[in-house]
Design a protein around this motif. Structure first.
Motif, PDB file in Angstrom:
ATOM      1  N   ARG A  80      47.142 -56.153  23.326  1.00  0.00           N
ATOM      2  CA  ARG A  80      48.040 -56.403  22.192  1.00  0.00           C
ATOM      3  C   ARG A  80      47.977 -57.874  21.760  1.00  0.00           C
ATOM      4  NH1 ARG A  80      52.801 -54.697  19.841  1.00  0.00           N
ATOM      5  NH2 ARG A  80      52.790 -52.793  21.084  1.00  0.00           N
ATOM      6  N   ARG A  81      48.036 -58.779  22.734  1.00  0.00           N
ATOM      7  CA  ARG A  81      48.032 -60.208  22.401  1.00  0.00           C
ATOM      8  C   ARG A  81      46.721 -60.595  21.701  1.00  0.00           C
ATOM      9  NH1 ARG A  81      49.561 -64.697  26.800  1.00  0.00           N
ATOM     10  NH2 ARG A  81      47.305 -64.805  26.994  1.00  0.00           N
ATOM     11  N   LEU A  82      45.641 -60.047  22.224  1.00  0.00           N
ATOM     12  CA  LEU A  82      44.322 -60.368  21.662  1.00  0.00           C
ATOM     13  C   LEU A  82      44.190 -59.852  20.231  1.00  0.00           C
ATOM     14  CD1 LEU A  82      41.541 -61.580  22.532  1.00  0.00           C
ATOM     15  CD2 LEU A  82      40.847 -59.232  23.021  1.00  0.00           C
ATOM     16  N   LEU A  83      44.580 -58.594  20.030  1.00  0.00           N
ATOM     17  CA  LEU A  83      44.428 -58.000  18.697  1.00  0.00           C
ATOM     18  C   LEU A  83      45.373 -58.649  17.689  1.00  0.00           C
ATOM     19  CD1 LEU A  83      43.842 -54.183  19.397  1.00  0.00           C
ATOM     20  CD2 LEU A  83      42.190 -56.019  19.149  1.00  0.00           C
ATOM     21  N   GLU A  84      46.569 -59.003  18.149  1.00  0.00           N
ATOM     22  CA  GLU A  84      47.498 -59.667  17.218  1.00  0.00           C
ATOM     23  C   GLU A  84      46.955 -61.042  16.830  1.00  0.00           C
ATOM     24  OE1 GLU A  84      51.689 -57.388  18.225  1.00  0.00           O
ATOM     25  OE2 GLU A  84      51.347 -59.387  19.097  1.00  0.00           O
ATOM     26  N   ASP A  85      46.370 -61.721  17.801  1.00  0.00           N
ATOM     27  CA  ASP A  85      45.782 -63.034  17.510  1.00  0.00           C
ATOM     28  C   ASP A  85      44.636 -62.882  16.505  1.00  0.00           C
ATOM     29  OD1 ASP A  85      45.179 -65.828  17.871  1.00  0.00           O
ATOM     30  OD2 ASP A  85      43.481 -65.190  19.105  1.00  0.00           O
ATOM     31  N   ALA A  86      43.783 -61.874  16.741  1.00  0.00           N
ATOM     32  CA  ALA A  86      42.638 -61.650  15.836  1.00  0.00           C
ATOM     33  C   ALA A  86      43.140 -61.282  14.441  1.00  0.00           C
ATOM     34  CB  ALA A  86      41.733 -60.557  16.385  1.00  0.00           C
TER      35      ALA A  86
ATOM     36  N   GLN B  26      46.031 -62.169  13.072  1.00  0.00           N
ATOM     37  CA  GLN B  26      46.569 -63.391  12.444  1.00  0.00           C
ATOM     38  C   GLN B  26      45.444 -64.277  11.919  1.00  0.00           C
ATOM     39  OE1 GLN B  26      49.542 -63.881  11.532  1.00  0.00           O
ATOM     40  NE2 GLN B  26      50.151 -61.985  12.545  1.00  0.00           N
ATOM     41  N   ARG B  27      44.407 -64.395  12.725  1.00  0.00           N
ATOM     42  CA  ARG B  27      43.269 -65.235  12.308  1.00  0.00           C
ATOM     43  C   ARG B  27      42.585 -64.624  11.071  1.00  0.00           C
ATOM     44  NH1 ARG B  27      41.553 -69.020  16.047  1.00  0.00           N
ATOM     45  NH2 ARG B  27      42.643 -68.962  18.047  1.00  0.00           N
ATOM     46  N   SER B  28      42.427 -63.311  11.076  1.00  0.00           N
ATOM     47  CA  SER B  28      41.781 -62.636   9.935  1.00  0.00           C
ATOM     48  C   SER B  28      42.623 -62.808   8.676  1.00  0.00           C
ATOM     49  CB  SER B  28      41.618 -61.145  10.205  1.00  0.00           C
ATOM     50  OG  SER B  28      40.975 -60.935  11.422  1.00  0.00           O
TER      51      SER B  28
ATOM     52  N   GLU C   7      43.600 -65.367   3.433  1.00  0.00           N
ATOM     53  CA  GLU C   7      44.535 -66.087   2.571  1.00  0.00           C
ATOM     54  C   GLU C   7      43.971 -67.424   2.076  1.00  0.00           C
ATOM     55  OE1 GLU C   7      48.812 -64.332   4.158  1.00  0.00           O
ATOM     56  OE2 GLU C   7      48.118 -66.267   4.918  1.00  0.00           O
ATOM     57  N   THR C   8      43.045 -67.999   2.852  1.00  0.00           N
ATOM     58  CA  THR C   8      42.558 -69.335   2.496  1.00  0.00           C
ATOM     59  C   THR C   8      41.135 -69.321   1.912  1.00  0.00           C
ATOM     60  OG1 THR C   8      41.816 -69.613   4.779  1.00  0.00           O
ATOM     61  CG2 THR C   8      43.991 -70.493   4.232  1.00  0.00           C
ATOM     62  N   CYS C   9      40.588 -68.130   1.837  1.00  0.00           N
ATOM     63  CA  CYS C   9      39.195 -67.951   1.416  1.00  0.00           C
ATOM     64  C   CYS C   9      38.895 -68.590   0.058  1.00  0.00           C
ATOM     65  CB  CYS C   9      38.982 -66.447   1.318  1.00  0.00           C
ATOM     66  SG  CYS C   9      37.362 -65.923   1.667  1.00  0.00           S
ATOM     67  N   ASP C  10      39.879 -68.524  -0.857  1.00  0.00           N
ATOM     68  CA  ASP C  10      39.647 -69.027  -2.212  1.00  0.00           C
ATOM     69  C   ASP C  10      40.014 -70.501  -2.372  1.00  0.00           C
ATOM     70  OD1 ASP C  10      38.568 -66.708  -3.196  1.00  0.00           O
ATOM     71  OD2 ASP C  10      40.506 -65.878  -3.797  1.00  0.00           O
TER      72      ASP C  10
ATOM     73  N   VAL D 284      37.252 -66.583  23.496  1.00  0.00           N
ATOM     74  CA  VAL D 284      36.094 -66.060  22.752  1.00  0.00           C
ATOM     75  C   VAL D 284      36.459 -65.943  21.271  1.00  0.00           C
ATOM     76  CG1 VAL D 284      34.596 -64.055  22.415  1.00  0.00           C
ATOM     77  CG2 VAL D 284      35.150 -64.805  24.744  1.00  0.00           C
ATOM     78  N   ILE D 285      37.599 -65.310  21.010  1.00  0.00           N
ATOM     79  CA  ILE D 285      38.014 -65.101  19.621  1.00  0.00           C
ATOM     80  C   ILE D 285      38.308 -66.440  18.944  1.00  0.00           C
ATOM     81  CG2 ILE D 285      39.779 -64.028  18.132  1.00  0.00           C
ATOM     82  CD1 ILE D 285      37.645 -62.110  19.395  1.00  0.00           C
ATOM     83  N   ALA D 286      38.894 -67.352  19.683  1.00  0.00           N
ATOM     84  CA  ALA D 286      39.177 -68.685  19.109  1.00  0.00           C
ATOM     85  C   ALA D 286      37.875 -69.379  18.731  1.00  0.00           C
ATOM     86  CB  ALA D 286      39.972 -69.524  20.110  1.00  0.00           C
ATOM     87  N   LEU D 287      36.865 -69.264  19.580  1.00  0.00           N
ATOM     88  CA  LEU D 287      35.577 -69.908  19.276  1.00  0.00           C
ATOM     89  C   LEU D 287      34.953 -69.284  18.016  1.00  0.00           C
ATOM     90  CD1 LEU D 287      33.346 -71.945  20.285  1.00  0.00           C
ATOM     91  CD2 LEU D 287      32.264 -69.959  21.358  1.00  0.00           C
TER      92      LEU D 287
END
Ligand SMILES: Cc1ncc(COP(=O)(O)O)c(C=O)c1O
Length: 458
Positions: free
Chosen positions: A8-14, A16-18, A23-26, A57-60
């Protein structure tokens, strides 16, 4: 922490990052900046003996990878014919990744197999293809061309009593393959992979927009496959598919349509005429990751008689459940194991509806015309008739145009690629993303015109 909590923690982090990425892509340069690309060196480390914790790993991936991506998911990427990804399809993609279904057999993946089957029926209806047309979900238009042409190969050889799947091509009767001078390179690649030969083709000349000249088709005798195109990669022009069908179908030729993006014109009342007569063809290839805006990757091979596709693709094995009253997805694709690509197509079509697809197509075409008018108005040469979502523009001689394109890419407001159209170096603008707005077009036009003026001023 137990396994579920860690997951759960990993997927929620991923997630949030996604979300942050989208949101910042443009707000950033469309092309990654030099420092971000240089930082990719951080990924080049020796394979560790002991693994890294998952969250690191996901942070990298995010810290190093995200800034070095091209903002293809954003609203001002106009290179190639890429398309973005509708939010609902990113979400469906996450969900289906969590399901981790191997869509080989209906019996073991009923949910995904059903969604794919419905998505095929919806597309057949939306695109005006003949009732009963079958399809396979593949990686993209390249493999869709390959798969549809494998079905064509089956049919034309079977018609002359040759079982090509069993006996191959050694000693087979000759087959005539017709393409246009402007066929996409992946079509030649598909012919090569099928043993039909990249060069063993008759090329029919094209007009100034890249359309096959139907009157120049040779007279056909014996088995033949005629490859047409709906949507030229540069100009967006369509072969006169109806006229071509009228000319060659009475002699029994198989007609294939490469409609990687152009097939979707059939979903628009105002653009449908471009595809006139294409329902008389035998097979059609298209992409979902282009104009339907699903995440990579997804293409579809449609074949009028699904049995022809199955004859080329289906296998049996004692351990597989191939005896079923249902449609087995792997009977229609080169792959046995694969992800449920059709789920995102189902989600996109359900979310957009018939009207939404039409609006998406019309909006992109309107944006393309706005680009053409803006650049033409600024004194630059629009080289094609803008009939769809493609604009080909020259800023002067070849070297100047190249320089302008380089500078537009470096400016970062938008991204367009270079091409050579009818012997002239040009910039190609392809508007394929659901996310592009009028403001994006104006902002991009301002940047293009300012950059071009600066280059021309020396
Ligand atoms: C007409 C045409 N055919 C085939 C392709 C290949 O598509 P994909 O890269 O999805 O395999 C393209 C790609 O732009 C195309 O425009």
């Amino acid at each position: 922490m137990n396994r579920n909590e860690l997951t759960r923690r990993l997927l929620e982090d991923a997630a949030q990052r996604s979300i942050r990425y989208r949101e910042t892509c443009d707000d950033r340069s469309v092309a990654p900046d030099r420092e971000a690309v240089a930082a990719l060196g951080r990924l080049q480390q020796p394979l560790p003996d002991a693994g890294m914790p998952d969250e690191e790993v996901i942070a990298l991936l995010d810290d190093v990878g995200s800034p070095a991506t091209m903002a293809m998911a954003g609203s001002r990427f106009f290179g190639f014919v890429i398309g973005g990804s509708l939010p609902v399809t990113v979400a469906s993609n996450w969900l289906s990744t969590a399901w981790d279904q191997n869509v080989v057999m209906h019996e073991v993946t009923p949910a995904t197999a059903t969604m794919e089957q419905v998505a095929i029926e919806w597309m057949v209806e939306l695109l005006g293809l003949p009732h009963g047309t079958g399809a396979g979900f593949v990686t993209g238009a390249t493999v869709a061309n390959f798969s549809a042409l494998a079905a064509a190969r089956h049919r034309v050889f079977e018609n002359v009593g040759w079982n090509v799947e069993a006996n191959g091509l050694i000693g087979a009767p000759p087959v005539t393959i017709i393409v246009s001078d402007e066929a996409h390179p992946t079509l030649f690649k598909s012919l090569g992979m099928l043993g039909l030969g990249r060069d063993r083709v008759i090329r029919v000349p094209t007009d100034g927009q890249g359309r096959m000249i139907a009157a120049k088709l040779p007279e056909l005798h014996g088995p033949a496959i005629v490859c047409t195109q709906a949507g030229n990669i540069n100009s967006g022009a369509f072969d006169p598919i109806g006229d071509i069908c009228d000319a060659v179908k009475p002699g029994g030729a198989w007609v294939h349509v490469d409609g990687a993006f152009g097939l979707w014109a059939a979903a628009s009342t105002s653009k449908r005429a471009l595809t006139d007569g294409m329902e008389a063809a035998d097979s059609w290839a298209t992409d979902a990751h282009k104009w339907l805006n699903v995440p990579y990757d997804g293409g579809i091979a449609f074949v009028r008689n699904p049995a022809d596709l199955a004859a080329a693709m289906a296998i049996t094995a004692d351990y597989l459940i191939t005896e079923t009253e249902h449609r087995n997805p792997s009977d229609y694709t080169p792959e046995l194991s694969r992800r449920g690509r059709g789920i995102d197509v189902y989600a996109a079509l359900l979310s957009l509806g018939r009207k939404g697809v039409e609006e998406l197509v019309d909006r992109c075409c309107r944006h393309a015309r706005r680009f053409a008018e803006g650049l033409g108005g600024a004194g630059y040469d629009v080289l094609n008739d803008v009939v769809l979502n493609q604009v080909v523009v020259s800023f002067g001689d070849d070297a100047t145009t190249r320089r302008v394109i380089d500078m537009i890419q470096a400016d970062g407001t938008c991204w367009c690629g270079a091409t050579v159209w009818q012997g002239v170096t040009a910039m190609r603008i392809s508007v394929s993303s659901w996310a592009t707005t009028d403001e994006d077009v104006d902002k991009s036009l301002d940047a293009m015109i300012a950059v071009a003026a600066a280059v021309l001023d020396g």
